[in-house]
Design a protein around this motif. Structure first.
Motif, PDB file in Angstrom:
ATOM      1  N   PRO A  60       0.889  -1.156   0.049  1.00 38.65           N
ATOM      2  CA  PRO A  60      -0.070   0.114   0.030  1.00 38.65           C
ATOM      3  C   PRO A  60       0.928   1.390  -0.048  1.00 38.65           C
ATOM      4  N   LEU A  61       1.146   1.778  -1.117  1.00 37.92           N
ATOM      5  CA  LEU A  61       2.270   2.779  -1.309  1.00 37.92           C
ATOM      6  C   LEU A  61       1.709   4.146  -0.675  1.00 37.92           C
ATOM      7  N   ILE A  62       0.315   4.269  -0.777  1.00 37.00           N
ATOM      8  CA  ILE A  62      -0.089   5.637  -0.292  1.00 37.00           C
ATOM      9  C   ILE A  62       0.035   5.585   1.215  1.00 37.00           C
ATOM     10  N   LEU A  63      -0.204   4.403   1.851  1.00 42.38           N
ATOM     11  CA  LEU A  63      -0.129   4.509   3.124  1.00 42.38           C
ATOM     12  C   LEU A  63       1.666   4.418   3.715  1.00 42.38           C
ATOM     13  N   ILE A  64       2.398   4.063   3.084  1.00 41.25           N
ATOM     14  CA  ILE A  64       3.788   4.193   3.043  1.00 41.25           C
ATOM     15  C   ILE A  64       4.312   5.654   2.936  1.00 41.25           C
ATOM     16  N   ILE A  65       3.687   6.199   1.926  1.00 38.54           N
ATOM     17  CA  ILE A  65       3.765   7.804   1.829  1.00 38.54           C
ATOM     18  C   ILE A  65       3.233   8.674   2.827  1.00 38.54           C
ATOM     19  N   ILE A  66       2.302   8.460   3.383  1.00 34.51           N
ATOM     20  CA  ILE A  66       1.783   9.016   4.554  1.00 34.51           C
ATOM     21  C   ILE A  66       2.432   8.728   5.988  1.00 34.51           C
ATOM     22  N   LEU A  67       3.052   7.554   5.999  1.00 34.83           N
ATOM     23  CA  LEU A  67       3.750   7.245   7.140  1.00 34.83           C
ATOM     24  C   LEU A  67       5.076   7.974   7.157  1.00 34.83           C
ATOM     25  N   GLU A 133      12.573  -7.062  -2.707  1.00 34.65           N
ATOM     26  CA  GLU A 133      11.550  -6.252  -2.423  1.00 34.65           C
ATOM     27  C   GLU A 133      11.887  -5.243  -1.166  1.00 34.65           C
ATOM     28  N   ILE A 134      12.495  -5.879  -0.162  1.00 34.27           N
ATOM     29  CA  ILE A 134      12.890  -4.994   0.798  1.00 34.27           C
ATOM     30  C   ILE A 134      13.753  -3.904   0.378  1.00 34.27           C
ATOM     31  N   LYS A 135      14.559  -4.126  -0.381  1.00 35.11           N
ATOM     32  CA  LYS A 135      15.697  -3.146  -0.978  1.00 35.11           C
ATOM     33  C   LYS A 135      14.699  -2.158  -1.634  1.00 35.11           C
ATOM     34  N   SER A 136      13.817  -2.493  -2.558  1.00 31.68           N
ATOM     35  CA  SER A 136      12.937  -1.441  -3.308  1.00 31.68           C
ATOM     36  C   SER A 136      12.272  -0.760  -2.337  1.00 31.68           C
ATOM     37  N   LEU A 137      11.637  -1.462  -1.282  1.00 32.77           N
ATOM     38  CA  LEU A 137      10.876  -0.663  -0.368  1.00 32.77           C
ATOM     39  C   LEU A 137      11.701   0.539   0.480  1.00 32.77           C
ATOM     40  N   ILE A 138      12.652   0.045   0.812  1.00 36.34           N
ATOM     41  CA  ILE A 138      13.887   1.154   1.616  1.00 36.34           C
ATOM     42  C   ILE A 138      14.248   2.263   0.599  1.00 36.34           C
ATOM     43  N   LEU A 139      14.424   1.924  -0.611  1.00 36.65           N
ATOM     44  CA  LEU A 139      14.760   2.830  -1.614  1.00 36.65           C
ATOM     45  C   LEU A 139      13.717   3.839  -1.854  1.00 36.65           C
TER      46      LEU A 139
END
Length: 175
Positions: A60-67, A133-139
């Motif tokens: 949920p990228l929008i949730l990550i952006i808000i966080l 995927e974790i690398k992509s998320l952190i980036l």
């Protein structure tokens, strides 16, 4: 005290003692245009480098952006919370913090730089040791914070230029 979405009362500053933080009239007038340009460059940079964050599409990228935004602002608040009143205000999609506190050069630089260091630089370095995927998320977190830190980056550079004995308050500084 933190005021949510309201302006702090104006603090009277003696203009013979306090100088504008940005002295150059042209730069002061066009400051936000420079910040917007920087935001666009940072926003488009992953595309230029061939990174599209496609491997994290099921998150949920929008949730990550808000966080990331909330954590970014909490870090700012943490640095100056004990120094004075704080106001979180906004115009359109842009949010910023104001304080009536008089901050030393060191504290003001930490106030401006800590969210950038904690949410962009450290995750970017950490991503060098990760994969998948974790690398992509952190980036992605690092990249998004880079975009929202555009103004902080410019301000951090301007703070470093000021004399070491400077104090800062509401867009002004004194030595």
């Amino acid at each position: 005290m933190i005021l949510w979405f309201r302006h702090l009362p104006e603090k009277s500053l003696d203009v013979s003692e306090w100088k504008p933080f940005i002295k150059n009239d042209f730069f002061r007038t066009h400051y936000m245009k420079l910040v917007y340009l920087l935001m666009v460059i940072f926003f488009l940079a992953p595309e230029w480098f061939g990174e599209r964050f496609t491997s994290i599409t099921h998150l949920p990228l929008i949730l990550i952006i808000i966080l990331v935004f909330i954590i970014h602002e909490i870090i700012h608040i943490f640095v100056i919370n004990s120094k004075g009143d704080i106001s979180l205000t906004f115009r359109g999609i842009f949010f910023w913090l104001n304080t009536n506190a008089i901050l030393s050069k060191k504290r003001f630089w930490i106030f401006m730089s800590l969210p950038f260091i904690a949410l962009t630089i450290i995750p970017a370095i950490t991503s060098l040791f990760l994969y998948g995927e974790i690398k992509s998320l952190i980036l992605f977190i690092s990249w998004f914070n880079l975009v929202i830190s555009s103004s902080d980056i410019v301000n951090s550079i301007l703070i470093l230029i000021k004399p070491n004995t400077s104090e800062f308050c509401r867009g002004y500084y004194r030595v």
